[in-house]
Each structure stands twice: as structure tokens, then as C-alpha cells.
Scaffold this motif. Structure first.
Motif, mmCIF file in Angstrom:
data_model
loop_
_atom_site.group_PDB
_atom_site.id
_atom_site.type_symbol
_atom_site.label_atom_id
_atom_site.label_comp_id
_atom_site.label_asym_id
_atom_site.label_seq_id
_atom_site.Cartn_x
_atom_site.Cartn_y
_atom_site.Cartn_z
ATOM 1 N N MET A 120 0.877 -1.137 -0.203
ATOM 2 C CA MET A 120 -0.012 -0.117 0.070
ATOM 3 C C MET A 120 0.952 1.171 0.184
ATOM 4 N N SER A 121 0.608 2.394 -0.874
ATOM 5 C CA SER A 121 1.304 3.177 -1.114
ATOM 6 C C SER A 121 1.172 4.490 0.162
ATOM 7 N N GLN A 122 2.114 5.002 0.538
ATOM 8 C CA GLN A 122 2.031 6.122 1.483
ATOM 9 C C GLN A 122 1.350 7.501 0.795
ATOM 10 N N PRO A 123 0.459 7.866 1.743
ATOM 11 C CA PRO A 123 -0.174 8.990 1.111
ATOM 12 C C PRO A 123 0.839 10.235 1.203
ATOM 13 N N ARG A 124 0.885 11.302 0.303
ATOM 14 C CA ARG A 124 1.864 12.298 0.194
ATOM 15 C C ARG A 124 1.442 13.552 1.203
ATOM 16 N N SER A 125 0.126 13.741 1.328
ATOM 17 C CA SER A 125 -0.434 14.638 2.338
ATOM 18 C C SER A 125 -1.609 14.076 2.798
ATOM 19 N N VAL A 126 -1.761 14.647 4.104
ATOM 20 C CA VAL A 126 -3.155 14.397 4.943
ATOM 21 C C VAL A 126 -3.550 15.431 5.627
ATOM 22 N N ASP A 127 -4.870 15.698 5.620
ATOM 23 C CA ASP A 127 -5.438 16.920 6.507
ATOM 24 C C ASP A 127 -6.311 16.039 7.628
ATOM 25 N N ALA A 128 -6.149 16.839 8.710
ATOM 26 C CA ALA A 128 -7.049 16.052 9.741
ATOM 27 C C ALA A 128 -7.387 17.510 10.921
ATOM 28 N N ASP A 129 -7.975 17.204 11.832
ATOM 29 C CA ASP A 129 -8.306 18.376 12.808
ATOM 30 C C ASP A 129 -7.196 18.202 13.915
ATOM 31 N N VAL A 130 -6.461 17.037 14.056
ATOM 32 C CA VAL A 130 -5.702 16.629 15.207
ATOM 33 C C VAL A 130 -4.623 15.982 14.517
ATOM 34 N N VAL A 131 -3.342 16.247 14.514
ATOM 35 C CA VAL A 131 -2.297 15.334 14.085
ATOM 36 C C VAL A 131 -1.559 14.885 15.584
ATOM 37 N N ILE A 132 -1.344 13.599 15.580
ATOM 38 C CA ILE A 132 -0.939 13.006 16.523
ATOM 39 C C ILE A 132 0.382 12.131 16.370
ATOM 40 N N VAL A 133 1.443 12.492 17.117
ATOM 41 C CA VAL A 133 2.766 11.911 16.644
ATOM 42 C C VAL A 133 2.941 10.746 17.751
ATOM 43 N N GLY A 134 2.956 9.578 17.092
ATOM 44 C CA GLY A 134 3.329 8.210 17.878
ATOM 45 C C GLY A 134 2.008 7.415 18.077
ATOM 46 N N ALA A 135 2.220 6.299 17.528
ATOM 47 C CA ALA A 135 1.053 5.214 17.803
ATOM 48 C C ALA A 135 1.157 4.225 18.970
ATOM 49 N N GLY A 136 1.964 4.703 19.849
ATOM 50 C CA GLY A 136 1.834 4.114 21.354
ATOM 51 C C GLY A 136 0.586 4.182 22.016
ATOM 52 N N LEU A 137 0.398 3.573 23.143
ATOM 53 C CA LEU A 137 -0.822 3.570 24.012
ATOM 54 C C LEU A 137 -1.368 4.877 23.960
ATOM 55 N N SER A 138 -0.442 5.837 24.419
ATOM 56 C CA SER A 138 -1.061 7.496 24.586
ATOM 57 C C SER A 138 -1.661 7.796 23.368
ATOM 58 N N GLY A 139 -0.789 7.813 22.229
ATOM 59 C CA GLY A 139 -1.288 8.184 20.895
ATOM 60 C C GLY A 139 -2.644 7.554 20.328
ATOM 61 N N MET A 140 -2.747 6.260 20.688
ATOM 62 C CA MET A 140 -3.753 5.658 19.985
ATOM 63 C C MET A 140 -5.202 6.039 20.866
ATOM 64 N N ILE A 141 -5.011 6.079 22.160
ATOM 65 C CA ILE A 141 -5.893 6.588 23.065
ATOM 66 C C ILE A 141 -6.530 7.888 22.739
ATOM 67 N N ALA A 142 -5.531 8.762 22.521
ATOM 68 C CA ALA A 142 -5.537 10.402 21.967
ATOM 69 C C ALA A 142 -6.449 10.226 20.807
ATOM 70 N N ALA A 143 -6.139 9.422 19.895
ATOM 71 C CA ALA A 143 -6.743 9.319 18.356
ATOM 72 C C ALA A 143 -8.175 8.777 18.796
ATOM 73 N N ARG A 144 -8.351 7.833 19.668
ATOM 74 C CA ARG A 144 -9.886 7.223 19.645
ATOM 75 C C ARG A 144 -10.569 8.167 20.428
ATOM 76 N N THR A 145 -10.112 9.054 21.217
ATOM 77 C CA THR A 145 -10.791 10.167 21.988
ATOM 78 C C THR A 145 -11.566 11.279 21.162
ATOM 79 N N VAL A 146 -10.200 11.683 20.351
ATOM 80 C CA VAL A 146 -10.615 12.675 19.375
ATOM 81 C C VAL A 146 -11.742 12.192 18.433
ATOM 82 N N LEU A 147 -11.783 11.060 17.959
ATOM 83 C CA LEU A 147 -12.585 10.575 16.948
ATOM 84 C C LEU A 147 -14.017 10.360 17.515
ATOM 85 N N ALA A 148 -13.938 9.986 18.643
ATOM 86 C CA ALA A 148 -15.233 9.908 19.511
ATOM 87 C C ALA A 148 -16.034 11.352 19.787
#
Length: 456
Positions: free
Chosen positions: A1-29
């Protein structure tokens, strides 16, 4: 799967550790759009389960939760990850202060006075820690006094016998993963206060921090979290520069990916966050802080046998020793599998010293230590594996960031405070069970809720 060259979002999160993914889930909710940028080729950060044999997996990273880790129990339940208790039946094997190898009951009888000394010091630590506000440790009534000395210096001034002092050092390094002379006494008290009392930190039985494990491995938690937000995670994207203004952020990754958002949550350890370029540069106090928060040094080594032979001899698989590379061990057998698995911990100076040796030399030294405690059967494992976290490019150490003398009182206010549109989240910024998975969940939730509240 090719990586996108640009992404637009409300919140950019650096790091997919436990904190980062919990933050992403909370933002999405909350109805906002997150994007998680992960430097590694996997999610989980300091959580890593590795299959080493059919039916046998080992936890090279975070492994346990404790009885008071309500967020983690709730998260496991939400994700459908079952738990099981840490094996704790039988005696611990000791070898401290030239005592030779002693079974737990004999050790406790011979060194009853020394253990009473240790208990006195632990109760005193609880009393002092109660005066440390976890939201602002630098405001503790005696913060200046406590932050100017190391935890090791305070320990040395308590009049402990050599055995009691050694045991206290081993227990503390087992939590902080650095020698106590490198940590301020205020930081030790903060750590105790964020976790309740010393009994909850040091105990492995009821009430402790290492009472429960996850069926299928700890990595089931980040794996299932990632499945819920898979469309919002981009792997192999090390963040290099964060451009920030009152209008939002533009995040540049190695490889050319650009992510734009209204807010950014940096969910990696402070020392790694300090390696990102910020445009405009962050304040000097924030940069100086990240220069003073090194990650701990920790290595785990696993021996897999055809059976847990030590159980038949009345041992629980735990050793505590100042002889040999490892200072502590655990029985980490998997329910339903017949293999015996012992985990040996090398932390602080032990990880730094023995982590540099060729693997065959390290394994030989650890094998000799196990044989001394559990007999000749320990000499012939079916499999061996170890891993030192300082060598991992996107982690550079475990389990946590440690504040040396003067850091809390001089720079502490900059640890978790947002800077404009930039927010910080990792277990190192937590105020409840900091340095644990429980703290990672709290930090991710806190940062995400702050971002949600700040956005229309």
C-alpha cells in the motif's frame, strides 16, 4: 500500500503508542478527525509481544497491570482482551550481601531485623510522598530540599544495613530502570504518590503493580485499538519538523509526507519529542527540560524450558540477587501451555553493562545465575531471547523518563503544559501511575480532551 503524500486532519498525533492511540480514539469519538503518524513499522511503542515458539510468546515490552489500574482493566474489557493473574505460588530465591542462595523463608528468618529496617524506610517514604502534589511536584512544601539530592543519597542517610540498602536499591531500580543516584528524591516521592503507596509499587501479590497479564499478550491491546482507527494511522513516518502557528500545524515526515491539522499531540517520550525540529523554536525551558529527561535502561531476557521445573521444587520463579547480571526474575509461563518460561530483568547499570556484551556471553552469565538459584535443569533451555530497549531507534530506552536533581523544581512546569497548538502526551506526563500503561492511557485521554475543548 502506497503512503499518502499529504493528509489533512483536525488533530495530528505523533506516535502510535498507547497514549497516541488512546488520544486518537478520544478525538474521533468527539467527532473530530485524527491522523496518527508513527515512525516505526508497527503500533504499540513500548509494548511488544513476540512469538518465539508455537504457543509461546514473550513480552519484550510492557507486561503487567496492577489491581488499581482501573483504566487498563476497563480498556481491556472494551477491547475484549481477557486477563489472567501473575503466577505467585511458592518461595522467592534470594542471594544478597554475601548470604549465598537462600529460600524465602530462610532469608526472612535470618534477616528479620534488616527487613524491619526496610519496612520502616518504606513507611517513611509513604509519609513524605503524601505531601507531593502530583499535578505540580515543584510546589511540595519541601520541594527545594528534596529536589537537590538524589534518591540514592537519601537512602544512604537512613542508617540501613548493607542487605536492607541493597534490597531497597534493587526494588527501586526495578521501577525506575536507572540507579537511584541519578534520580532526584523529589522524583522518587512523585512516583510513589502517583501510584498510591510503596506497597502498590513494590508488591507482586495482591495490591501490587504486577498482578495481572493479558491473554494473547499485551500487544493485543494496541493491536485491537489500531483496528478501531486503522484508517487514521500512517506507519513508517518519522516526524522531523512541526511548523506551528495560531492557525494550526504543518507536520513534515521523513519520506515527504506532510500532515496538516488544527492541533498536534506529541505522544512520545520527552527526550524523543526534543529531537523534533519546531518552527518557530520552542521556549528554552521546554528544550532544556527534554535534554534532562533520559529514558531508563532496561533489558528483558527469557529462558524457555520444556516445563516449569522450579514450581515442583516450591519456587515461584522470582529471584532477588546482587550476584550476576540479573537482579530480579519472574515466572512468565502461559496458561494452557506446558512450557516453563522465566524472565530475567537487567535494569539500570546491569542493562548498560551486560547489554553491550555479545549475546552468547550474556546468555552464559544469565544461565549460570539461574543454575545457582534453581539447579542444573536451568542450564538447558529450549529457547533464549533478549532485547535491550536503548538500541531501538524509535524508543531509545524504557520504561520511563526520570528527573534528576533540580529538574522538577527548575523545569517541571514545562513537562505537560501545552505550547500554543502543541499538546504533550506520554506516560511520562501522567499524574496517575506515571511510567505505566495506566499512565499512558491517562495522558492520552487528558491531552485529547484538552484539544477537543480548545476546538470549535
Amino acid at each position: 500500500m502506497s503512503q499518502p503524500r499529504s493528509v489533512d486532519a483536525d488533530v495530528v498525533i505523533v506516535g502510535a503508542g498507547l497514549s497516541g492511540m488512546i488520544a486518537a480514539r478520544t478525538v474521533l469519538a468527539a467527532g473530530l478527525v485524527p491522523v496518527v503518524l508513527e515512525a516505526d513499522d508497527r503500533v504499540g511503542g513500548r509494548i511488544l509481544t513476540e512469538d518465539v515458539m508455537p504457543g509461546v510468546s514473550v513480552e519484550l515490552g510492557a507486561q503487567w497491570i496492577g489491581d488499581t489500574h482501573a483504566r487498563m482493566f476497563r480498556l481491556a474489557d472494551e477491547l475484549g482482551v481477557e486477563t489472567f493473574p501473575q503466577y505467585d505460588e511458592g518461595e522467592t530465591s534470594y542471594d544478597l550481601g554475601g548470604s549465598g542462595v537462600l529460600r524465602e523463608n530462610e532469608f526472612h528468618t535470618r534477616f528479620a531485623d534488616e527487613l524491619a529496617e526496610l519496612e520502616r524506610v518504606l513507611r517513611r517514604l509513604d509519609e513524605l510522598a503524601a505531601d507531593v502534589p502530583v499535578e505540580a511536584p515543584w510546589l511540595a512544601p519541601r520541594a527545594d530540599e528534596w529536589d537537590v539530592i538524589s534518591a540514592g543519597t537519601w537512602y544512604d542517610n537512613q542508617g540501613l544495613s548493607p542487605v536492607a540498602r541493597t534490597l531497597l536499591e534493587i526494588c527501586t531500580v526495578g521501577i525506575l530502570a536507572v540507579p537511584t543516584v541519578e534520580v532526584s528524591f523529589l522524583h522518587l516521592l512523585f512516583t510513589i504518590q502517583t501510584c498510591g503507596v510503596t506497597a502498590e509499587l513494590f508488591a507482586e501479590s495482591e495490591g501490587g503493580a504486577q498482578t495481572t497479564r493479558f491473554v494473547g499478550g499485551t500487544s493485543e491491546i494496541p493491536r485491537r485499538l489500531a483496528a478501531l482507527i486503522t484508517d487514521h494511522i500512517v506507519l513508517d513516518s518519522p516526524v522531523q519538523t512541526i511548523e506551528h502557528s495560531t492557525d494550526g500545524v504543518v507536520v513534515h515526515c521523513r519520506g515527504g509526507l506532510v500532515a496538516r491539522g488544527r492541533r498536534v499531540i506529541v505522544a512520545i517520550s520527552p527526550t524523543l519529542a526534543g529531537r523534533i525540529l519546531y518552527d518557530p523554536p520552542l521556549s528554552g525551558i521546554r528544550d532544556q527540560l527534554t535534554q534532562r529527561l533520559p529514558n531508563g535502561s532496561a533489558m528483558k531476557a527469557f529462558f524457555v524450558y520444556d516445563e516449569p521445573f522450579w514450581r515442583a521444587d516450591g519456587f515461584n520463579g522470582q529471584l532477588i540477587s546482587d550476584v550476576g547480571p540479573a537482579r530480579m526474575s519472574n515466572d512468565t509461563c502461559i496458561p494452557g501451555d506446558d512450557h516453563g518460561v522465566i524472565l530475567l530483568f537487567l535494569e539500570g547499570d546491569q542493562a548498560r553493562t551486560f547489554g553491550r556484551l555479545p549475546v552468547d556471553e550474556r546468555r552464559a552469565a544469565l544461565t549460570a545465575e539461574l543454575v545457582r538459584h534453581y539447579g542444573a535443569k536451568a542450564a538447558t533451555p529450549e529457547f533464549y531471547v533478549d532485547g535491550e530497549w536503548s538500541d531501538r531507534q524509535w524508543t531509545r530506552g524504557c520504561y520511563n523518563a526520570n528527573h534528576g536533581p533540580h529538574v522538577w523544581t527548575t523545569y517541571g512546569e514545562a513537562l505537560a503544559a501545552p505550547i500554543g497548538v502543541i499538546h504533550w502526551a506520554s506516560t511520562d506526563t501522567a499524574t496517575h501511575w506515571s511510567a505505566y500503561m495506566e499512565g499512558a492511557v491517562e495522558a492520552g485521554e487528558r491531552a485529547a480532551l484538552a484539544v477537543v475543548d480548545s476546538l470549535p
